[in-house]
Design a protein around this motif. Structure first.
Motif, PDB file in Angstrom:
ATOM      1  N   ARG A 199     -91.423  65.793  28.565  1.00  0.00           N
ATOM      2  CA  ARG A 199     -92.767  65.209  29.473  1.00  0.00           C
ATOM      3  C   ARG A 199     -93.341  66.853  29.651  1.00  0.00           C
TER       4      ARG A 199
ATOM      5  N   GLU B  56     -80.939  60.990  23.867  1.00  0.00           N
ATOM      6  CA  GLU B  56     -80.172  59.538  24.952  1.00  0.00           C
ATOM      7  C   GLU B  56     -81.874  59.077  24.863  1.00  0.00           C
ATOM      8  N   ILE B  58     -83.658  57.133  27.275  1.00  0.00           N
ATOM      9  CA  ILE B  58     -84.410  57.394  28.504  1.00  0.00           C
ATOM     10  C   ILE B  58     -85.194  58.998  28.255  1.00  0.00           C
ATOM     11  N   HIS B  61     -87.884  57.121  25.746  1.00  0.00           N
ATOM     12  CA  HIS B  61     -88.819  56.453  26.844  1.00  0.00           C
ATOM     13  C   HIS B  61     -89.623  57.164  27.821  1.00  0.00           C
ATOM     14  N   GLU B  62     -89.208  58.092  27.697  1.00  0.00           N
ATOM     15  CA  GLU B  62     -90.279  59.409  28.730  1.00  0.00           C
ATOM     16  C   GLU B  62     -91.508  59.399  28.676  1.00  0.00           C
ATOM     17  N   THR B  65     -93.342  56.305  27.655  1.00  0.00           N
ATOM     18  CA  THR B  65     -94.614  55.389  28.620  1.00  0.00           C
ATOM     19  C   THR B  65     -95.079  56.938  29.745  1.00  0.00           C
TER      20      THR B  65
ATOM     21  N   ASP C 212     -77.109  62.650  30.736  1.00  0.00           N
ATOM     22  CA  ASP C 212     -78.832  62.930  30.568  1.00  0.00           C
ATOM     23  C   ASP C 212     -78.820  61.290  30.251  1.00  0.00           C
ATOM     24  N   LYS C 213     -79.122  60.362  31.844  1.00  0.00           N
ATOM     25  CA  LYS C 213     -79.242  59.054  31.914  1.00  0.00           C
ATOM     26  C   LYS C 213     -80.835  58.126  32.816  1.00  0.00           C
ATOM     27  N   LEU C 214     -80.860  59.460  33.057  1.00  0.00           N
ATOM     28  CA  LEU C 214     -82.037  59.813  33.729  1.00  0.00           C
ATOM     29  C   LEU C 214     -83.871  60.291  33.533  1.00  0.00           C
ATOM     30  N   GLY C 215     -84.527  59.377  33.847  1.00  0.00           N
ATOM     31  CA  GLY C 215     -85.313  60.094  33.649  1.00  0.00           C
ATOM     32  C   GLY C 215     -87.131  59.811  34.442  1.00  0.00           C
ATOM     33  N   ILE C 216     -87.879  60.253  34.643  1.00  0.00           N
ATOM     34  CA  ILE C 216     -89.039  59.093  35.138  1.00  0.00           C
ATOM     35  C   ILE C 216     -90.269  58.553  34.053  1.00  0.00           C
ATOM     36  N   VAL C 217     -90.504  57.996  34.504  1.00  0.00           N
ATOM     37  CA  VAL C 217     -91.404  56.930  33.016  1.00  0.00           C
ATOM     38  C   VAL C 217     -92.465  56.565  33.878  1.00  0.00           C
ATOM     39  N   SER C 226     -85.961  56.279  36.430  1.00  0.00           N
ATOM     40  CA  SER C 226     -85.455  55.319  35.364  1.00  0.00           C
ATOM     41  C   SER C 226     -84.704  55.457  34.914  1.00  0.00           C
ATOM     42  N   THR C 227     -83.923  54.211  34.324  1.00  0.00           N
ATOM     43  CA  THR C 227     -83.102  54.837  33.086  1.00  0.00           C
ATOM     44  C   THR C 227     -83.610  53.759  31.873  1.00  0.00           C
ATOM     45  N   PHE C 228     -83.122  54.147  30.681  1.00  0.00           N
ATOM     46  CA  PHE C 228     -83.638  53.267  29.686  1.00  0.00           C
ATOM     47  C   PHE C 228     -83.223  52.315  30.260  1.00  0.00           C
ATOM     48  N   PRO C 229     -84.633  51.397  30.050  1.00  0.00           N
ATOM     49  CA  PRO C 229     -84.377  49.360  30.125  1.00  0.00           C
ATOM     50  C   PRO C 229     -83.304  48.929  29.653  1.00  0.00           C
TER      51      PRO C 229
END
Ligand code: FMN
Ligand code: SF4
Ligand code: SF4
Ligand code: FES
Ligand code: FES
Lengths: 347, 161, 581
Positions: A199, B56, B58, B61-62, B65, C212-217, C226-229
């Motif tokens: 990002r 990963e 996510i 996905h980051e 979005t 590495d499972k969390l991120g900002i969506v 969020s995690t990946f849905p």
């Protein structure tokens, strides 16, 4: 009287000028690159040698070229900060994100004269020992990306790019990287994050100065499209000659993007500092005055991040009050966005 | 639903990955390639991309979005982007947007991407498209249109098959 | 300064240049380089200097053990550097002091390195105003639901609002609404509206837990953690994100809505679920334990602990706890039972006694057992508990005190090697008296049947010969435990013991850290700390008066166990001492 001075846009708008390499070559294209690649090594009085690269970098410093991306930082100085001793590869990124509201100059160059940018880039890469470079183009310019990819292909086919460029042993690859709709990707460290597949949150400085810890934590140069085009001309005419254009502290030309309620909105290339806001708005050469029945309310001189100048406002320039009103302010600004808000038609 | 990438697209993707010394860098270009092919990026495509790049899901996905150009659901076949930033706003882009929406039977006041029932058109407001000198501007698919009047907009829409 | 001493967790310091800086007018000397979040030397930052100067700089995203993100801007400070003349020489004031050029722009203290002569200002009106501004913008979309928020009482938003908050809000627009009660994983709930997007949780799980499972969506004010849905945030360290989340965005499913944090009593203790010995705080109220949270100890667990260890406390409050002293199944008293046991032991011929201790017992308890052992020439051992280790904290040894058992002489280099001998001894009628402490020997002899809550699920169970039939051959079976099991049911003498949270004592970790823990809650029923009644027993058997305080007992033990020589209870401090193992 202020008038246009076409250096970057010299050919772009000529009738019949096309973005393909043959047309570019017919107009003297890639001559500056040939010149740069064959600058002879100079033997100094103390026996040390000065490489072609060093000489080009010196020339760019001498030219006084300032970045056309917004901050107006000296290009030569920026290149001099590059950490050349880290042993890591040096990257160059052309910032073609052009998303500052009110700017529409890079689009013209990319669409109409892509090879000028590519030539400027190859020279800049050569001068900085860059082997891999990217053009970060905003996602909303899919055509521009296609044009650039086509131009890169043409350049590769002519051995102006790729392995052993023109038999000099210099290798360089340039790739086009597309954004996907984010103004912040124009900010250089945000751009780098975006290019790294993250990002595009700008990095903190210190410690992440691109010249030292940029793309992949390697030294990286980020320059605007127009800045890189200028490098071609500096090599072509020599830094000293280039420095004669514009004003001593702010050399060369600027492509001014004029938009809003003027009769002739559009882009105009001028010598830096050789026209005032008032001339840009009113001269028939430029804006041609306000649309009928409008009154000047405000001017935004440098995109959304700059101060909004109100009509008739007295302003300070470098702490010296010069007492001129907005319309008489000389243009030193980077990309110029003039939005003229109108009051209701006079009753 | 099983997800598969046609061989041609995968070859294109593999080539894109070679542009970067670090695979993750190819994320945006992969998402573009996938979206160009499928019209949008499904969760399965995100997982596929992540696996392809050694990431990963996510991480991908980051990006999906964050960037407004990526679609998480199928949009209309023709996507209209009308610039709403200052110069275009002064040049009448709001009237243009309203005109386009009304013509297509969409709610001009609604937030975000609006798609016609038949799935033919999507319309959205976007930020400055770097064409301010010829405001108002809009994009139809990959094509950029300047100085778009209502009449010109009708012609553009009419030209969409 | 005294000569630097070399210890295992502080490598001999190489000479680092010291520089002089000022914090709010106070001069101090600081190293040019300081350890960063990974312990690597990096330029010393303003926030580190301010901390050394005991000048608090409010911060959200900065955490000393996480990579610096610099995203919250709460730590903005003003600063100046020595002014230089055109000759690059420092300019001086009339009084000969260096003239300071105040920077026109503030800097984030968490990421800005200090330089010689720098002056940092943390308490100017400008700094105050910036803090107010940052706080105001953080609260724009915040739901302000402190009354029902579990973080209330330990929330940085609340704390800084007390210092820099405004009583009224200038925000008149509609707040952005984001997901609430998001099931982020088996142990974590997210309230995205409370989140201030400091990314501590993301950095923790990526850079510390390696997951590495969390991120900002989404984007802008819609940004959401969020995690990946469709996927769960479920590694074994997730609950640490609840600890480091500066606000109430991440809450523990186990703890949420259980107790207001300000009612919790805090007790310094040790996790007993593996040999790492993570330092913990036990949060309890009125004899009930509500949570464990990690307690900082650089030499052991840093700031973290694993989820499995953290949540392994409920067995302490099981209703079927052993509460009574039983002699042949009948309720008895401690005095009577201990007297009888002492009597039996004193009559036991040499070589007829065996002791099975537990590496879950404390150093002191194991040492007391070892005194009984030498008095009776007994054979002894303890049970190994092997499990899966991980790269961060969890040890393969699921006993908290294997080293204690070994160093006190209850077990040997390889725990469990004497068990077969003990089984044979009982079978052959040589061993007639067996003391078992804290181990369900029968179950371990059988098969990995369903494990009690007390057992950690990953541990492997070894098979040896001490079955119920074998135990039946004994003349005297003395058992002490906390929860009922097959072995306690067979005991002739059953002595109810204590969980670590109910007593004091010390453990020796896998890496040889001797650490003490304090008592959080009262024991169940008549249960007594094992060290306490073992002391009585030893006294009854040897006739020598023992110690009635843990301090005296520990110090006595330290004198007699070579590895512990020189240690004192007081000297263990809050974070323990490393010994050679
Ligand atoms: C918010 C923000 C947006 C920017 N957008 C652009 C942009 O669209 N194009 C550009 O060339 N530079 C942009 N810049 C400037 C770049 O950070 C950088 O200074 C520039 O690319 C350097 O090139 P130059 O030295 O050739 O000007 C932006 C800066 C900021 C802070
Ligand atoms: S959930 Fe908590 S730790 Fe994570 S970003 Fe939000 S406030 Fe920070
Ligand atoms: S690593 Fe071991 S000692 Fe630490 S919390 Fe987990 S189980 Fe407890
Ligand atoms: S404002 Fe519409 S293109 Fe720039
Ligand atoms: S603590 Fe420094 S920016 Fe967050």
């Amino acid at each position: 009287m202020a008038q246009e001075y076409k250096l970057i846009l010299k050919h772009a708008d000529e009738p019949g000028y096309t973005p393909d390499i043959e047309c570019y070559l017919r107009h003297g294209g890639y001559d500056s690159l040939r010149k740069a690649l064959t600058v002879p090594v100079v033997e100094l009085s103390d026996g040390k040698k000065k490489s072609a690269q060093e000489q080009i970098r010196e020339d760019v410093m001498k030219s006084g070229l300032r970045g056309r991306g917004g901050a107006g930082f000296s290009c030569g100085l920026k290149w001099s900060f590059v950490d050349r001793r880290s042993g890591k590869p040096i990257y160059l990124i052309c910032n073609a994100d052009e998303s500052e509201p009110g700017t529409f100059k890079d689009r013209q160059i990319i669409h109409k004269d892509p090879h000028q940018l590519i030539e400027g880039m190859i020279i800049s890469c050569f001068a900085n020992d860059v082997k891999l470079a990217y053009i970060y183009i905003r996602g909303e310019m899919p055509k521009g990306a296609k044009i650039l990819n086509q131009a890169l292909k043409e350049a590769r086919a002519k051995n102006l790019l790729g392995k052993n460029i023109l038999g000099t042993g210099y290798d360089l690859e340039i790739h086009v990287h597309r954004g996907a709709g984010a103004y912040i990707c124009g900010e250089e460290t945000g751009l780098i994050e975006s290019l790294e597949g993250k990002r595009p949150y700008p990095r903190i400085k210190p410690p992440y100065f691109p010249a030292v810890l940029g793309l992949y934590m390697c030294p990286t140069i980020v320059n605007n499209v127009e800045t890189l085009c200028n490098v071609k001309h500096i090599v072509g005419m020599g830094g000293a000659e280039f420095a004669k254009l514009g004003t001593p502290n702010n050399t060369g030309t600027r492509i001014v993007s004029l938009s809003g309620q003027v009769k002739r909105p559009g882009y105009y290339e001028i010598e830096v500092g050789k026209a005032t806001l008032g001339q840009l708005i009113h001269d028939p050469e430029f804006g041609g005055g306000l649309l009928d029945g409008r009154k000047l309310k405000a001017v935004i001189p440098g995109g959304s991040s700059s101060k909004v100048l109100k009509a008739g406002e007295k302003f300070k320039l470098k702490r010296k009050v010069d007492g001129k009103d907005v319309e008489e302010r000389p243009i030193f600004l980077i990309f110029l966005m003039i939005s003229i808000r109108f009051s209701k038609r006079a009753p | 639903m099983s997800f598969s990438i046609p061989a041609g697209l995968e070859a294109e993707i593999d080539e894109l990955i070679t542009h970067y010394p670090v695979r993750r860098s190819a994320s945006l270009m992969l998402l573009h390639a996938i979206q160009e092919h499928f019209g949008w990026v499904s969760p399965e495509a995100v997982q596929w991309t992540a696996a392809k790049l050694g990431l990963e899901p996510i991480n991908v996905h980051e990006l999906l979005t964050f960037y407004p150009m990526f679609r998480q659901a199928a949009p209309g076949r023709h996507q209209i982007k009308v610039c709403r930033t200052l110069s275009c706003a002064l040049g009448g882009s709001h009237a243009l947007h309203r005109h386009v929406c009304e013509r297509l039977g969409l709610d001009a006041g609604a937030h975000g991407l609006q798609t016609t029932k038949d799935g033919k058109f999507s319309v959205e407001f976007v930020e400055c498209l770097a064409g301010c000198g010829s405001a108002p501007v809009m994009m139809c698919g990959d094509d950029f249109h300047e100085g778009v009047s209502g009449k010109k907009a009708d012609e553009i829409l009419g030209g969409c098959k | 300064m005294s000569a630097a001493t070399k210890t295992d967790n502080n490598p001999a310091p190489t000479a680092i240049e010291m520089i002089k800086v000022k914090v709010d007018g106070r001069e101090l000397e600081v190293p040019r380089l300081s350890p960063d979040w990974q312990g690597k030397l990096a330029p010393t930052t303003m926030i580190q200097v301010c901390e050394a100067a005991k000048q608090d700089v409010p911060h959200y995203c900065y955490h000393p053990k996480l990579p610096v993100a610099g995203n919250c801007r709460m730590c903005l400070v003003e600063f100046g550097t020595p002014a230089l003349g055109p000759d690059r020489k420092p300019l001086l004031n009339a009084d000969g002091t260096a003239r300071i050029a105040k920077s026109p722009r503030p800097a984030i203290a968490c990421a800005t390195p200090v330089s010689p002569g720098m002056e940092i200002y943390t308490s100017t009106p400008g700094v105050k105003q910036m803090r107010e501004g940052v706080l105001e913008s953080l609260l724009i979309n915040h739901p302000l639901d402190c009354p029902i928020c579990d973080q209330a009482g330990e929330c940085k938003l609340q704390e800084y609002s007390v210092d820099y908050g405004q009583s009224g809000s200038r925000f008149v627009e509609a707040k952005v609404h984001k997901p609430k009660s998001v099931d982020l994983g088996p142990r974590i709930m997210l309230d995205a509206e409370r989140c201030i997007l400091c990314t501590r949780c993301i950095r923790f799980t990526k850079d510390i837990a390696g997951d590495d499972k969390l991120g900002i969506v989404n984007r802008g004010s819609y940004n959401t953690i969020s995690t990946f849905p469709g996927t769960a945030f479920d590694n074994n360290y997730t609950l640490n994100t609840v600890d480091i989340c500066p606000v109430g965005a991440l809450t523990s499913k186990d703890f949420r809505f259980q107790m207001r944090v300000w009612f919790l009593k805090d007790t310094k203790s040790i996790c007993t679920s593996c040999g790492t010995g993570c330092n913990v705080h036990i949060g309890s109220r009125e004899e009930k334990i509500y949570r464990y949270t990690p307690r900082e100890n650089e030499a052991v667990n840093g700031h973290w602990m694993c989820d499995e260890g953290r949540l392994n406390y409920k067995w302490i409050q099981r209703t079927d706890r052993l509460r009574d002293v039983l002699v042949h199944g009948c309720k008895s008293s401690w005095g009577e039972a201990l007297r009888e046991i002492a009597h039996k032991l004193k009559q036991a011929p040499p070589g007829s006694v065996a002791i099975i201790g537990s590496a879950r017992q404390t150093n002191e308890e194991l040492w007391l057992l070892s005194r009984l052992k030498s008095r009776f020439g007994a054979i002894s051992d303890s049970f190994p508990r092997d499990g899966q280790p991980d790269k961060l904290l969890v040890s393969a040894d699921k006993n908290p005190n294997s080293n204690g058992a070994r160093l006190t002489g209850i077990s040997f280099t390889e725990a469990g090697i004497n068990l077969a001998k003990i089984a044979d001894g009982i079978q052959g009628g040589v061993i007639k008296t067996l003391l078992v402490f804290g181990e369900n020997v029968v179950k371990r002899a059988v098969s990995p049947a369903a494990l009690s809550e007390k057992e950690t699920t990953t541990e492997a169970i070894e098979v040896h010969g001490i079955t119920a039939d074998v135990l039946a051959k004994l003349e005297t079976l003395i058992v002490s435990d906390i929860l009922p099991n097959e072995t306690t049911r067979l005991a002739h003498y059953l002595l109810p013991g204590c969980a670590h949270a109910e007593k004091r004592g010390s453990f020796t970790s896998t890496k040889g850290r001797v650490q003490k823990f304090m008592q959080a809650v009262e024991p169940a029923g008549d249960a007594r700390p094992e060290w306490d009644f073992l002391q009585d027993l030893v006294c009854n058997v040897t006739g020598k008066e023992g110690f009635h305080s843990i301090e005296g007992l520990f110090n006595e033990m330290a004198k007699s166990v070579p590895a512990f020589n020189g240690l004192t209870w007081a000297g263990l401090g809050e974070t323990g001492v490393s010994v050679k193992i």
